[in-house]
Each structure stands twice: as structure tokens, then as C-alpha cells.
Write an enzyme that holds these catalytic residues in place. Structure first.
Site, PDB file in Angstrom:
ATOM      1  N   MET A  81       0.835  -1.204   0.000  1.00  0.00           N
ATOM      2  CA  MET A  81       0.000   0.000   0.000  1.00  0.00           C
ATOM      3  C   MET A  81       0.875   1.261   0.000  1.00  0.00           C
ATOM      4  SD  MET A  81      -2.922  -1.091   2.749  1.00  0.00           S
ATOM      5  CE  MET A  81      -3.894   0.388   2.535  1.00  0.00           C
ATOM      6  N   HIS A  82       0.218   2.402  -0.115  1.00  0.00           N
ATOM      7  CA  HIS A  82       0.793   3.743   0.129  1.00  0.00           C
ATOM      8  C   HIS A  82       1.773   4.273  -0.915  1.00  0.00           C
ATOM      9  CE1 HIS A  82      -0.912   3.083   4.097  1.00  0.00           C
ATOM     10  NE2 HIS A  82      -0.034   2.162   4.385  1.00  0.00           N
ATOM     11  N   ASP A 241      -2.785  -4.722   0.350  1.00  0.00           N
ATOM     12  CA  ASP A 241      -2.387  -6.076   0.766  1.00  0.00           C
ATOM     13  C   ASP A 241      -3.016  -6.507   2.096  1.00  0.00           C
ATOM     14  OD1 ASP A 241      -0.796  -4.360   2.252  1.00  0.00           O
ATOM     15  OD2 ASP A 241       1.114  -5.227   1.608  1.00  0.00           O
TER      16      ASP A 241
END
Ligand code: ADP
Length: 510
Positions: A81-82, A241
Site C-alpha cells: 500500500m501507500h 495487501d
């Protein structure tokens, strides 16, 4: 029979998994790659590497399964992520992607909190505080430090959404992954215009945002030829995830919680409503199950603490394990059983790499406190396992405070391979813990989401019910509750007593 593919764009590898539309895993393939650290605290990857790994792993599972490309009914995407991928008007990637574990944005986090009108207002808008790993601070960093690049940016995509673009030509994301950008109105499951305005980020830079089971595009001719599948295969939203991993673990009903003890530790709870921690200790994100949320606590050095012991102090166990051709962790767990619960007053603080939940303190340090000459290796090892489990309990306690029901705790990750550590978890959590049959985590969850989006199952809940079973259950031993309660209270007190000293110790180490 139609088949489904789940693809997980991880930080250290990409994994493709092929399963039937009944959830039976037929093949999986993993391709590893590295992370670039061009400067201290920086963490970057070339998105082209993810695409090459996607093509290779999809080809590998198709070759192994020996099925025609036309048999693939749907693809689900998940991943780290991110991270931020910056693209120009011609869809070229402008600079390496900045990843979730990149720490360059401390100043931008302060700026975001100020622009939002303070921490409480920020949490009110996007349900979470500003953390260096999140996406919005990365966008601000590029705007300030690489203005010539920022001037050319037309889209900012999350890692798995870049792969979607390469597969389908569409710009899209899903609500669970978008929750980690700090730009999503998590409560209402849409981009926060208010936040975008305050940060002066143009809405057109972001892709459209869908629920995780919605078909967001179809495989293009070019991508189909590269991957060896048919043109037009539907690609669903997928998920970050953690959310996709939770689907892969069946965490889609109230009361079902997962406790994953890998290198890091994650406690993940399903929530029917957006339960927000006003103190911002746990993250509240949209779940990959449509219309649902999840609350998550992240421990930075969970299994990583035992790994540290094995690598630095466990030469004896490693040698013995290599002679016996077994895993050194098995020997460590056996030794730990020789010490009593509570380790005769020895407490381990597992903050070897700082801590995220509940303390959000990069300066926190690891420690053994309470050593006497009576203590030996067994106590030291057991106290690590207890301290890590106490850290996980901190997250569970936040969820209890938020009124989230805690029933079935599903354990996974390397720590769940040990029956002994499972029993410590049951005793410390004061709840039975179980393990399940599915071990493919996010990639499997992504495949299930693809199945729901393309009609193999009618809902995420149904997909999980028909594919995921509990295979072991460990009951807690009530006789140990009292000693663990006392040890846990001490564990919490010690962090608070040492908090300021950790800052001084950190400054000494510089
Ligand atoms: P990662 O999080 O890196 O993907 P894993 O989920 O395999 O890795 O977790 C690794 C951690 O799990 C190790 O650091 C160790 O603490 C723990 N672990 C692995 N195997 C065992 C075992 N057999 N018994 C107890 N703990 C284990």
C-alpha cells in the site's frame, strides 16, 4: 470451469496465484526483486520491475497449469500500500515509485496536519493521522523538492493500480488501498474534496475509486499477448495487501479478527461501521468487502524480535538446527517452554525498530528489564515471545475500547507455526486462537475478489465461507491469566516510564 488469477505486487516480490472458481489453488509463482535506497531513509522501486515480474509470474502459472488463456475468468490485484507512482501526460513514469517504508516525509506530515487544521480535524476528514509512509506526504514532497517533475505529473497511482493501468489502460483504484493515501474520506468511501482542497492537490491527479469487487477494466490486446492470456479478461478493483490478505484469511464478519505474527505483527479486525480511534493509534480503512471497514494495529518488530535473537545470539540454536536439519525457531520455542509464564519477572520490550501501534514512536527501543542471575536463555527467549504477544494485545485492547466485538482470533504468519507460541497467544489474549487452511494471504484474497466481481460467488462473505476452513484451535489456559495480566500491566508501565529516556538514548546513538 473458469479460473481466477490473484496478483500481489509485494515489496520484496510479486506473486501470481491461479485458482479454480471454487477456490482450489492450482499454481503459484513468485519473482523476487530488491528495493533501492538512493539516500538514507529513502525507499524506491522502478514500477517497470513490477510489470516485468507480473508478466513473468502470470506466464509461469499459465505454463504450469497448462490451461488455455481463454479459461481465465477474472484477475484481482493487490499489493504494497501507500506507494506513489508519478505519471506524465503520455503515461510515462516520471521518477521511481516512492514506497510505503520510505521515511523522507517527516516535514510534510507536520505540514499536512497544520493545513488540515490540526490532528483532530485531520482524523475527522480522513480517519487517520499523517504518517510518513502514507501517499499524500509523498506527493507534497515531490511538489516541493522536484518541482520540474511535479509540473509534468498528470496521474499519481498506487503500486497495484500501475499494474492495472499496464493491463487494462484504465486509471482506477479501490477504496481499501485508497484509504492509505490520506486523501480518502474513509467514512463515505470517496475521495475527500475537502482534504484535496486544503493540500491544493488537483482531483484529476487521482484515478477513479471503486469498491474492491467492481470490474475496473479489461485486459488489452498488448497486455494479453505479453502475459499469455485472452484479450478482454475482466480485472476487478482488488485491494491493499492488508485488506486482500484479510479476505484471504476470511476476516469478513463481525467478531472475526486476525493476528498475524510475521516479521512485523498485524492485528486486523472487521468493522461494520467506520470505528475510528480518536487518538489515531490504530488505522481505520475501508475493507475490501463492499460497504465494510477494518481497524488495524501494526507492530513493527514482532517475529522480527525473535529473528533478531536467532541471528545475533542464537548461534548455538542455529548450529544445532543445521545438524538436525530443522528450523532454528523450533529449537528456540522448545527452549522457551522450560521457563515459566511471566519469566520470573523478566519483561522484554519489542521496540527494536521503534513502534507504530499503539505508540507511534520511532525512538522507542528494545529492552530486557528485570534480569537476575536466575535468568537464563530459556527466560530470555520466552520473554521475547511474551513481549511480542503483549504488543499484539495492545492493538486488541484498542479494538475492545472501540467496541469492536472480538470472537474468533485467527493466527497466521511464521509465529503461528509454533504450537507453543499459539498457546502463549491464547493465554495472553484470553481467547481461543485458531489457524486456517488458506496460507496464500493477499494473492488468494485478490483471486477471491476477482471471483466475486465476475460472478463465481455472490459476495465476499460467500467466497470466504466456501473456501476457508479452521484447521486447528488452541484453547487458553485460565491458570495463566493472572500472571500474564500482571506481566502485561508491567510491560505497559515500562514503556511509559522509559518514553523520555528513549529520546535521550536515540540522541546518544547519533
Ligand atoms: P514475513 O513476515 O517476513 O513474511 P513470516 O510470516 O514467515 O515472514 O514470519 C517470520 C517470523 O515468524 C520469524 O521472524 C519468526 O519470529 C517467526 N517464526 C517463523 N517460523 C517459526 C517457528 N517455526 N516457530 C516460531 N516462530 C517462527
Amino acid at each position: 470451469m473458469a479460473y481466477l488469477i490473484g496478483i500481489d505486487i509485494g515489496t520484496s516480490s510479486t506473486k501470481a496465484l491461479l485458482c479454480t472458481d471454487e477456490g482450489r489453488v492450482v499454481a503459484s509463482a513468485v519473482l523476487e526483486y530488491g528495493v533501492d535506497n538512493p539516500q538514507p531513509l529513502w525507499s524506491e522501486q522502478d514500477p517497470e520491475r513490477w510489470w516485468a515480474a507480473t508478466v513473468d509470474t502470470v506466464k509461469a502459472v499459465m505454463d504450469y497449469a497448462k490451461i488455455p488463456g481463454t479459461e481465465i475468468g477474472g484477475i484481482g490485484l493487490t499489493g504494497q500500500m501507500h506507494g506513489a507512482v508519478f505519471m506524465d501526460a503520455d503515461n510515462n513514469v516520471l521518477r521511481p515509485a516512492i514506497l510505503w517504508n520510505d521515511q523522507r516525509t517527516a516535514t510534510e506530515c507536520v505540514e499536512i496536519t497544520e493545513k488540515a487544521g490540526g490532528r483532530d480535524k485531520l482524523i475527522g476528514m480522513v480517519s487517520n493521522p499523517a504518517l510518513t509512509g502514507f501517499t499524500a506526504p509523498k506527493i507534497l514532497w515531490v511538489r516541493k523538492n522536484e518541482p520540474e517533475i511535479y509540473a509534468r505529473v498528470r496521474k499519481v497511482l498506487l503500486p497495484k493500480d500501475y499494474i492495472r493501468f499496464r493491463m487494462t489502460g484504465q486509471f482506477a483504484t479501490d477504496v481499501s488501498d485508497a484509504s492509505g493515501t490520506l486523501l480518502l474520506d474513509v467514512k463515505n468511501r470517496r475521495w475527500s474534496d475537502e482534504m484535496l482542497q486544503k493540500l491544493e492537490i488537483d482531483r484529476s491527479l487521482l484515478p477513479d475509486c471503486f469498491e474492491s469487487t467492481v470490474v475496473s477494466g479489461k485486459v488489452t490486446e498488448e497486455a494479453a499477448a505479453e502475459m499469455g492470456i485472452a484479450v478482454g479478461v475482466p480485472v476487478v478493483g482488488g485491494g491493499g495487501d492488508q485488506a486482500a490478505g484479510a479476505v484471504g484469511n476470511g476476516i469478513v464478519r463481525p467478531g472475526v479478527i486476525s493476528a498475524t505474527l510475521g516479521t512485523s505483527g498485524v492485528v486486523f479486525a472487521f468493522a461494520d461501521t467506520p470505528a475510528i480511534d480518536p487518538q489515531g493509534r490504530a488505522h481505520t480503512f475501508c475493507h475490501a468487502a463492499p460497504g465494510k471497514w477494518h481497524v488495524m494495529g501494526v507492530m513493527l518488530s514482532a517475529g522480527g524480535s525473535l529473528q533478531w535473537f536467532r541471528n545475533n545470539l542464537g548461534e548455538m540454536e542455529r548450529e544445532q538446527a543445521s545438524r538436525m536439519k530443522i528450523d532454528a525457531y523450533e529449537i528456540l520455542c522448545e527452549e522457551a517452554e522450560d521457563a515459566d509464564p511471566g519469566c520470573e519477572g523478566l519483561v522484554f520490550l519489542p521496540y527494536l525498530t521503534g513502534e507504530r501501534t499503539p505508540h507511534a514512536n520511532p525512538n522507542a527501543r528494545g529492552a530486557w528489564i528485570g534480569l537476575t542471575t536466575r535468568h537464563g536463555r530459556a527466560h530470555m527467549i520466552r520473554s521475547i515471545m511474551e513481549g511480542v504477544t503483549f504488543g499484539m494485545k495492545d492493538s486488541l485492547q484498542i479494538m475492545r475500547e472501540l467496541g469492536i466485538p472480538i470472537g474468533d482470533i485467527r493466527c497466521s504468519g511464521g509465529g503461528a507455526r509454533s504450537e507453543f507460541w499459539l498457546s502463549v497467544q491464547a493465554d495472553v489474549y484470553e481467547s481461543p486462537v485458531c489457524t486456517i487452511n488458506a496460507t496464500d494471504g493477499p494473492a488468494f484474497g485478490a483471486a477471491l475478489l476477482a471471483g466475486v466481481g465476475t460472478g463465481a460467488w455472490s459476495s465476499v462473505e460467500e467466497a470466504c465461507d466456501s473456501t476457508i476452513n479452521v484447521i486447528s484451535r488452541t484453547e487458553p489456559n485460565e491458570a495463566n491469566y493472572e500472571i500474564y495480566r500482571k506481566s502485561y500491566a508491567m510491560f505497559r508501565k515500562l514503556y511509559n516510564s522509559l518514553r523520555e529516556d528513549f529520546d535521550i538514548i536515540t540522541s546518544l546513538a547519533k
